[in-house]
Design a protein around this motif. Structure first.
Motif, short mmCIF file in Angstrom:
data_model
loop_
_atom_site.label_atom_id
_atom_site.label_comp_id
_atom_site.label_asym_id
_atom_site.label_seq_id
_atom_site.Cartn_x
_atom_site.Cartn_y
_atom_site.Cartn_z
N GLU A 1 -62.47 -66.92 91.97
CA GLU A 1 -61.59 -66.75 90.83
C GLU A 1 -60.49 -67.82 90.86
OE1 GLU A 1 -61.90 -61.83 90.71
OE2 GLU A 1 -60.06 -62.82 91.40
N ASP B 1 -61.12 -70.67 85.97
CA ASP B 1 -61.52 -70.51 84.57
C ASP B 1 -60.72 -71.47 83.70
OD1 ASP B 1 -62.68 -69.47 82.26
OD2 ASP B 1 -61.16 -67.89 82.06
N GLN C 1 -65.03 -75.20 83.23
CA GLN C 1 -65.47 -73.95 83.84
C GLN C 1 -65.24 -72.78 82.89
OE1 GLN C 1 -67.16 -73.41 86.56
NE2 GLN C 1 -67.11 -71.19 86.35
N GLN C 2 -66.25 -71.93 82.79
CA GLN C 2 -66.16 -70.72 81.99
C GLN C 2 -66.25 -69.51 82.91
OE1 GLN C 2 -65.60 -70.95 78.61
NE2 GLN C 2 -65.60 -73.18 78.88
N GLY C 3 -65.15 -68.80 83.09
CA GLY C 3 -65.16 -67.63 83.95
C GLY C 3 -65.09 -68.00 85.41
N ASP C 4 -65.53 -67.07 86.27
CA ASP C 4 -65.50 -67.30 87.71
C ASP C 4 -66.64 -68.23 88.12
OD1 ASP C 4 -63.42 -65.47 87.76
OD2 ASP C 4 -64.72 -63.79 88.34
#
Length: 290
Positions: free
Chosen positions: A177, A180, A195-198
């Motif tokens: 994490e 993002d 980057q999309q999300g974790d």
């Protein structure tokens, strides 16, 4: 590598490499003078936080696979792709122990030093000889690692980083994490993306993220989260070799890819560091188990 006395909780060791062993109520750990290499750190009551390969080459002047190798003064083979050894000279040089203390609660404070004049000039002929490096380590229930680079009479331009290998129960049940929305370059495809999300893992991963943010390594197998806070670093490298590269790498076991992830605080390529004569630069990671 040292003439100083060490306190209770710290022991000088000679094998497999010269270094020190930490064993206090707060944590256990191992630091080798070869490369100022933190090979192990386990806070009391926890799984090991750092991962070290069983096939690591533990010989003077050789890079060690796992733990926290130092990256300096270049990353990989350098921006021109022609530099050797990989990731620079700091991690294969013999460092000196300058300080070793233990606090009443069991936190070990260690300082290691490397003078440019003591390093084989042939390893990095473009560097001046009067630089100095120090690695400040605070090893207890948290681990603080600070690499300080000090220029002499000449300016220094370099890449640097803390190439941390973190132990995980299962890479397939691990996510990172904090990245993002960060732009990254994919070193495997020579492409860029956001980057999309974790960050999750289902194949070989080698990415440089443009981010100063703290990271959280969420390990579902061991039901723990590692917090990595950094200073003096504007990028993070996330790396895992996966199956084929692990099998092709001499100092990695075929199944080792399942049990670690590298989350590296770095300044590389366009983010290289320039230090004026007499100046200094610090890059650090503070690692905590949540």
């Amino acid at each position: 590598m040292t003439d100083i006395e060490v306190p209770q909780g710290i022991t000088l060791i000679d094998t497999p490499l010269a270094g020190i062993k930490v064993d206090t109520p707060a944590a256990t750990g191992v630091i080798y003078f070869n490369g100022a290499h933190i090979a192990a750190w386990t806070p009391a009551g926890q799984h090991p936080v750092l991962w070290l390969s069983d096939a690591a080459i533990l010989e003077p002047g050789k890079a060690i696979r796992g733990g926290i190798p130092l990256l300096w003064p270049w990353f990989g083979a350098g921006a021109d792709g022609k530099h050797a050894p990989a990731h620079g000279i700091a991690r294969i040089s013999a460092w000196n122990l300058l300080q070793a203390k233990v606090s009443p609660v069991g936190t070990a404070s260690i300082i290691l030093g490397l003078d440019g004049g003591a390093v084989d000039a042939g390893l990095a002929p473009e560097l001046p000889r009067d630089y100095r490096l120090e690695l400040h380590i605070s090893m207890g229930r948290t681990l603080i690692v600070q690499l300080v680079v000090m220029a002499g009479e000449d300016a220094l331009v370099f890449e640097d980083g803390l190439h941390s290998y973190f132990a995980v129960g299962d890479i397939g049940k691990t996510r990172i994490e904090g990245l993002d929305g960060a732009a990254f370059s994919n070193r495997l495809t020579d492409s860029c993306a956001t980057q999309q999300g974790d960050v999750t893992f289902d194949a070989e991963t080698d990415q440089i993220f443009e981010s100063q943010a703290s990271l959280r390594i969420v390990d579902e197998e061991w039901n723990r989260t590692l917090l990595i806070e950094k200073v003096g670093s504007v990028q993070s490298v996330i790396w895992n070799p996966w199956i084929a590269k692990a099998a092709a790498t001499a100092d990695l076991g075929d199944d080792d890819w399942q049990h670690f992830v590298c989350a590296e605080a770095v300044n590389v390529r366009e983010q290289s560091i320039a230090v004026a004569p007499g100046g200094r630069h610090l890059i650090s990671q503070t690692i905590s188990v949540l």
